[in-house]
Design a protein around this motif. Structure first.
Motif, PDB file in Angstrom:
ATOM      1  N   THR A  71     -10.578  62.791  11.817  1.00 57.07           N
ATOM      2  CA  THR A  71     -10.427  61.507  12.458  1.00 57.07           C
ATOM      3  C   THR A  71      -9.974  61.545  13.752  1.00 57.07           C
ATOM      4  N   THR A  90     -12.425  62.869  16.369  1.00 56.30           N
ATOM      5  CA  THR A  90     -13.619  62.106  16.603  1.00 56.30           C
ATOM      6  C   THR A  90     -13.269  60.692  17.412  1.00 56.30           C
ATOM      7  N   GLY A  91     -12.357  59.998  16.920  1.00 57.19           N
ATOM      8  CA  GLY A  91     -11.779  58.786  17.574  1.00 57.19           C
ATOM      9  C   GLY A  91     -11.527  59.109  19.133  1.00 57.19           C
ATOM     10  N   GLY A  99     -13.427  53.911  19.887  1.00 61.60           N
ATOM     11  CA  GLY A  99     -12.628  54.931  19.434  1.00 61.60           C
ATOM     12  C   GLY A  99     -11.837  54.636  18.156  1.00 61.60           C
ATOM     13  N   LEU A 100     -10.942  53.465  18.622  1.00 58.95           N
ATOM     14  CA  LEU A 100      -9.929  53.009  17.839  1.00 58.95           C
ATOM     15  C   LEU A 100     -10.825  52.420  16.529  1.00 58.95           C
ATOM     16  N   TYR A 101     -11.792  51.666  16.697  1.00 60.55           N
ATOM     17  CA  TYR A 101     -12.438  51.148  15.280  1.00 60.55           C
ATOM     18  C   TYR A 101     -13.115  52.272  14.534  1.00 60.55           C
ATOM     19  N   ILE A 102     -13.483  53.461  14.924  1.00 61.01           N
ATOM     20  CA  ILE A 102     -14.077  54.580  14.136  1.00 61.01           C
ATOM     21  C   ILE A 102     -12.967  55.206  13.688  1.00 61.01           C
ATOM     22  N   THR A 103     -11.904  55.491  14.327  1.00 61.81           N
ATOM     23  CA  THR A 103     -10.670  56.066  13.967  1.00 61.81           C
ATOM     24  C   THR A 103     -10.234  55.380  12.312  1.00 61.81           C
ATOM     25  N   TYR A 146     -12.983  55.551   9.658  1.00 65.08           N
ATOM     26  CA  TYR A 146     -12.848  56.618   8.872  1.00 65.08           C
ATOM     27  C   TYR A 146     -12.079  56.488   7.542  1.00 65.08           C
TER      28      TYR A 146
END
Length: 235
Positions: A58, A61-62, A169-173, A176
Protein backbone atom coordinates in the motif's frame (compact mmCIF):
# COMPACT_ATOMS: atom_id res chain seq x y z
CA UNK A 1 5.62 39.68 -34.80
CA UNK A 2 5.17 39.23 -31.05
CA UNK A 3 1.99 37.25 -31.66
CA UNK A 4 3.79 34.93 -34.08
CA UNK A 5 6.57 34.36 -31.56
CA UNK A 6 4.00 33.57 -28.85
CA UNK A 7 2.22 31.12 -31.18
CA UNK A 8 5.52 29.44 -32.02
CA UNK A 9 6.38 29.16 -28.34
CA UNK A 10 2.98 27.61 -27.58
CA UNK A 11 3.32 25.11 -30.41
CA UNK A 12 6.84 24.11 -29.36
CA UNK A 13 5.71 23.57 -25.76
CA UNK A 14 2.93 21.17 -26.76
CA UNK A 15 4.14 17.56 -26.41
CA UNK A 16 4.17 15.45 -29.56
CA UNK A 17 1.83 12.49 -29.81
CA UNK A 18 4.78 10.10 -29.56
CA UNK A 19 5.93 11.86 -26.38
CA UNK A 20 2.46 11.62 -24.86
CA UNK A 21 2.12 7.93 -25.66
CA UNK A 22 5.65 7.26 -24.36
CA UNK A 23 4.75 9.03 -21.12
CA UNK A 24 1.59 6.94 -20.68
CA UNK A 25 3.42 3.72 -21.46
CA UNK A 26 6.44 4.48 -19.27
CA UNK A 27 4.36 5.79 -16.38
CA UNK A 28 2.12 2.74 -16.40
CA UNK A 29 5.17 0.48 -16.63
CA UNK A 30 6.59 2.12 -13.51
CA UNK A 31 3.23 1.90 -11.73
CA UNK A 32 2.93 -1.85 -12.28
CA UNK A 33 6.57 -2.40 -11.35
CA UNK A 34 5.79 -0.64 -8.08
CA UNK A 35 2.53 -2.54 -7.43
CA UNK A 36 3.85 -6.00 -8.26
CA UNK A 37 7.42 -5.46 -7.04
CA UNK A 38 6.36 -4.11 -3.65
CA UNK A 39 3.91 -7.00 -3.35
CA UNK A 40 6.69 -9.51 -3.92
CA UNK A 41 9.03 -7.72 -1.52
CA UNK A 42 6.33 -7.34 1.11
CA UNK A 43 5.37 -11.00 0.96
CA UNK A 44 9.01 -12.14 1.18
CA UNK A 45 9.77 -9.96 4.18
CA UNK A 46 6.48 -10.30 6.08
CA UNK A 47 7.06 -13.87 7.22
CA UNK A 48 3.55 -14.99 6.36
CA UNK A 49 1.84 -11.90 7.82
CA UNK A 50 -0.50 -10.83 5.00
CA UNK A 51 -1.46 -7.60 6.77
CA UNK A 52 2.17 -6.52 6.94
CA UNK A 53 2.72 -7.48 3.30
CA UNK A 54 -0.34 -5.48 2.26
CA UNK A 55 0.84 -2.49 4.28
CA UNK A 56 4.15 -2.46 2.43
CA UNK A 57 2.36 -2.87 -0.89
CA UNK A 58 0.00 0.00 0.00
CA UNK A 59 2.63 2.53 1.06
CA UNK A 60 4.79 1.91 -2.00
CA UNK A 61 1.84 2.19 -4.40
CA UNK A 62 0.41 5.38 -2.89
CA UNK A 63 3.77 7.10 -2.69
CA UNK A 64 4.77 5.95 -6.17
CA UNK A 65 1.57 7.28 -7.70
CA UNK A 66 2.21 10.77 -6.36
CA UNK A 67 5.69 10.84 -7.85
CA UNK A 68 4.69 9.36 -11.21
CA UNK A 69 1.82 11.80 -11.68
CA UNK A 70 4.12 14.72 -10.89
CA UNK A 71 6.65 13.48 -13.46
CA UNK A 72 4.38 12.65 -16.36
CA UNK A 73 1.36 14.95 -15.96
CA UNK A 74 2.98 17.84 -17.89
CA UNK A 75 3.48 15.53 -20.89
CA UNK A 76 0.41 13.31 -21.12
CA UNK A 77 -1.81 14.16 -18.19
CA UNK A 78 -0.58 11.02 -16.38
CA UNK A 79 -3.74 8.95 -16.78
CA UNK A 80 -2.11 5.49 -16.48
CA UNK A 81 -5.68 4.15 -16.44
CA UNK A 82 -8.18 3.48 -19.27
CA UNK A 83 -11.05 4.35 -16.91
CA UNK A 84 -9.58 7.84 -16.40
CA UNK A 85 -8.99 8.21 -20.14
CA UNK A 86 -12.58 7.12 -20.83
CA UNK A 87 -13.86 9.73 -18.38
CA UNK A 88 -11.92 12.51 -20.12
CA UNK A 89 -13.06 11.36 -23.56
CA UNK A 90 -16.67 11.30 -22.37
CA UNK A 91 -16.19 14.91 -21.22
CA UNK A 92 -14.71 15.74 -24.66
CA UNK A 93 -11.49 16.87 -23.05
CA UNK A 94 -9.60 14.49 -25.35
CA UNK A 95 -10.81 12.94 -28.60
CA UNK A 96 -11.71 9.27 -28.87
CA UNK A 97 -8.87 8.48 -31.29
CA UNK A 98 -6.34 9.72 -28.74
CA UNK A 99 -8.19 7.88 -25.96
CA UNK A 100 -7.81 4.58 -27.84
CA UNK A 101 -4.09 5.20 -28.36
CA UNK A 102 -3.69 6.11 -24.69
CA UNK A 103 -5.45 2.91 -23.60
CA UNK A 104 -3.21 0.82 -25.86
CA UNK A 105 -0.08 2.51 -24.46
CA UNK A 106 -1.33 1.99 -20.90
CA UNK A 107 -2.04 -1.70 -21.55
CA UNK A 108 1.39 -2.30 -23.07
CA UNK A 109 3.07 -0.40 -20.25
CA UNK A 110 1.19 -2.35 -17.60
CA UNK A 111 2.33 -5.69 -19.03
CA UNK A 112 5.92 -4.45 -19.34
CA UNK A 113 5.76 -3.33 -15.71
CA UNK A 114 4.73 -6.78 -14.51
CA UNK A 115 7.56 -8.38 -16.48
CA UNK A 116 10.01 -5.81 -15.12
CA UNK A 117 8.99 -6.60 -11.54
CA UNK A 118 9.36 -10.32 -12.20
CA UNK A 119 12.84 -9.78 -13.65
CA UNK A 120 13.98 -7.65 -10.72
CA UNK A 121 12.94 -10.33 -8.22
CA UNK A 122 14.23 -13.32 -10.25
CA UNK A 123 10.68 -14.56 -10.87
CA UNK A 124 9.67 -16.32 -14.11
CA UNK A 125 8.70 -13.59 -16.58
CA UNK A 126 5.63 -15.38 -17.94
CA UNK A 127 3.07 -16.27 -15.29
CA UNK A 128 -0.68 -16.67 -14.91
CA UNK A 129 -2.22 -15.82 -11.57
CA UNK A 130 -4.12 -18.47 -9.60
CA UNK A 131 -5.49 -15.98 -7.05
CA UNK A 132 -9.27 -15.86 -7.54
CA UNK A 133 -11.08 -12.70 -6.52
CA UNK A 134 -14.69 -13.63 -7.21
CA UNK A 135 -18.11 -12.74 -5.85
CA UNK A 136 -20.46 -9.77 -5.75
CA UNK A 137 -18.66 -8.11 -2.80
CA UNK A 138 -15.45 -7.95 -4.86
CA UNK A 139 -17.33 -6.43 -7.79
CA UNK A 140 -19.00 -3.88 -5.52
CA UNK A 141 -15.61 -3.03 -4.03
CA UNK A 142 -14.19 -2.29 -7.48
CA UNK A 143 -17.23 -0.15 -8.32
CA UNK A 144 -16.72 1.85 -5.12
CA UNK A 145 -12.94 2.08 -5.60
CA UNK A 146 -13.24 3.46 -9.12
CA UNK A 147 -16.16 5.74 -8.25
CA UNK A 148 -14.03 7.28 -5.51
CA UNK A 149 -10.96 7.59 -7.71
CA UNK A 150 -12.85 9.46 -10.43
CA UNK A 151 -14.52 11.62 -7.80
CA UNK A 152 -11.11 12.45 -6.34
CA UNK A 153 -9.82 13.53 -9.75
CA UNK A 154 -12.88 15.58 -10.68
CA UNK A 155 -13.13 17.24 -7.28
CA UNK A 156 -9.48 18.21 -6.91
CA UNK A 157 -9.11 19.29 -10.54
CA UNK A 158 -12.02 21.66 -9.98
CA UNK A 159 -10.94 23.11 -6.64
CA UNK A 160 -7.24 22.30 -6.06
CA UNK A 161 -5.57 21.04 -9.26
CA UNK A 162 -2.12 21.31 -7.70
CA UNK A 163 -3.23 18.85 -5.00
CA UNK A 164 -4.49 16.21 -7.45
CA UNK A 165 -1.35 13.99 -7.44
CA UNK A 166 -1.25 13.84 -3.64
CA UNK A 167 -5.01 13.33 -3.43
CA UNK A 168 -4.89 10.38 -5.81
CA UNK A 169 -2.02 8.78 -3.91
CA UNK A 170 -3.79 9.27 -0.59
CA UNK A 171 -7.09 7.94 -1.92
CA UNK A 172 -5.52 4.77 -3.33
CA UNK A 173 -3.62 4.27 -0.07
CA UNK A 174 -6.91 4.41 1.85
CA UNK A 175 -8.83 2.34 -0.70
CA UNK A 176 -6.33 -0.52 -0.45
CA UNK A 177 -7.70 -1.00 3.07
CA UNK A 178 -11.38 -0.04 2.98
CA UNK A 179 -12.30 -2.02 -0.16
CA UNK A 180 -12.54 -5.82 -0.18
CA UNK A 181 -10.71 -5.97 -3.52
CA UNK A 182 -7.74 -3.80 -2.39
CA UNK A 183 -8.74 -1.22 -5.00
CA UNK A 184 -7.42 -2.12 -8.43
CA UNK A 185 -9.66 0.64 -9.94
CA UNK A 186 -7.88 0.32 -13.30
CA UNK A 187 -8.61 -2.04 -16.24
CA UNK A 188 -5.00 -2.05 -17.48
CA UNK A 189 -3.71 -2.85 -13.99
CA UNK A 190 -6.29 -5.62 -13.66
CA UNK A 191 -5.33 -7.34 -16.91
CA UNK A 192 -1.60 -7.00 -16.22
CA UNK A 193 -1.92 -8.36 -12.68
CA UNK A 194 -3.53 -11.51 -14.09
CA UNK A 195 -0.09 -12.19 -15.58
CA UNK A 196 1.59 -12.33 -12.16
CA UNK A 197 1.14 -15.30 -9.83
CA UNK A 198 2.44 -13.27 -6.90
CA UNK A 199 0.97 -11.34 -3.98
CA UNK A 200 -0.65 -8.73 -6.27
CA UNK A 201 -2.10 -11.22 -8.77
CA UNK A 202 -5.67 -11.82 -9.89
CA UNK A 203 -6.86 -14.97 -11.66
CA UNK A 204 -7.92 -14.44 -15.31
CA UNK A 205 -11.46 -15.66 -14.59
CA UNK A 206 -11.91 -12.76 -12.15
CA UNK A 207 -10.78 -10.07 -14.59
CA UNK A 208 -14.03 -9.59 -16.52
CA UNK A 209 -16.08 -8.82 -13.40
CA UNK A 210 -13.43 -6.40 -12.12
CA UNK A 211 -13.25 -4.45 -15.37
CA UNK A 212 -17.05 -4.29 -15.73
CA UNK A 213 -17.34 -2.94 -12.19
CA UNK A 214 -14.54 -0.43 -12.78
CA UNK A 215 -16.11 0.96 -15.95
CA UNK A 216 -19.53 1.13 -14.28
CA UNK A 217 -18.00 2.96 -11.31
CA UNK A 218 -16.20 5.43 -13.58
CA UNK A 219 -19.34 6.25 -15.56
CA UNK A 220 -21.47 6.55 -12.41
CA UNK A 221 -18.91 8.90 -10.88
CA UNK A 222 -18.78 11.02 -14.02
CA UNK A 223 -22.57 11.45 -14.02
CA UNK A 224 -22.83 12.10 -10.29
CA UNK A 225 -19.95 14.54 -9.89
CA UNK A 226 -20.82 16.40 -13.10
CA UNK A 227 -24.27 16.97 -11.62
CA UNK A 228 -22.89 17.78 -8.18
CA UNK A 229 -20.50 20.43 -9.45
CA UNK A 230 -22.93 21.98 -11.94
CA UNK A 231 -23.43 25.54 -10.76
CA UNK A 232 -26.35 26.07 -13.16
CA UNK A 233 -28.54 23.32 -11.65
CA UNK A 234 -31.77 24.54 -9.96
CA UNK A 235 -31.64 24.70 -6.14
Amino acid sequence: MAERQADACTMSSTPLLTQRLAAECTGTTALLAIVVGSGIMGERLAGGNDALALLGNTIATGAGLVVLIQIFAPVSGAHFNPAVTLMLAAQRLIDWHLAILYAAAQMAGAIFGVWLAHAMFAEPLLQISAKTRDGAPQGLAEFVATFGLIGTILGTQRARPDFTPAAIGLYITAAYWFTASTSFANPAVTIARSLSDTFAGIAPQSVTMFIAAQLAGALAALRFFTWLFNKDRPL
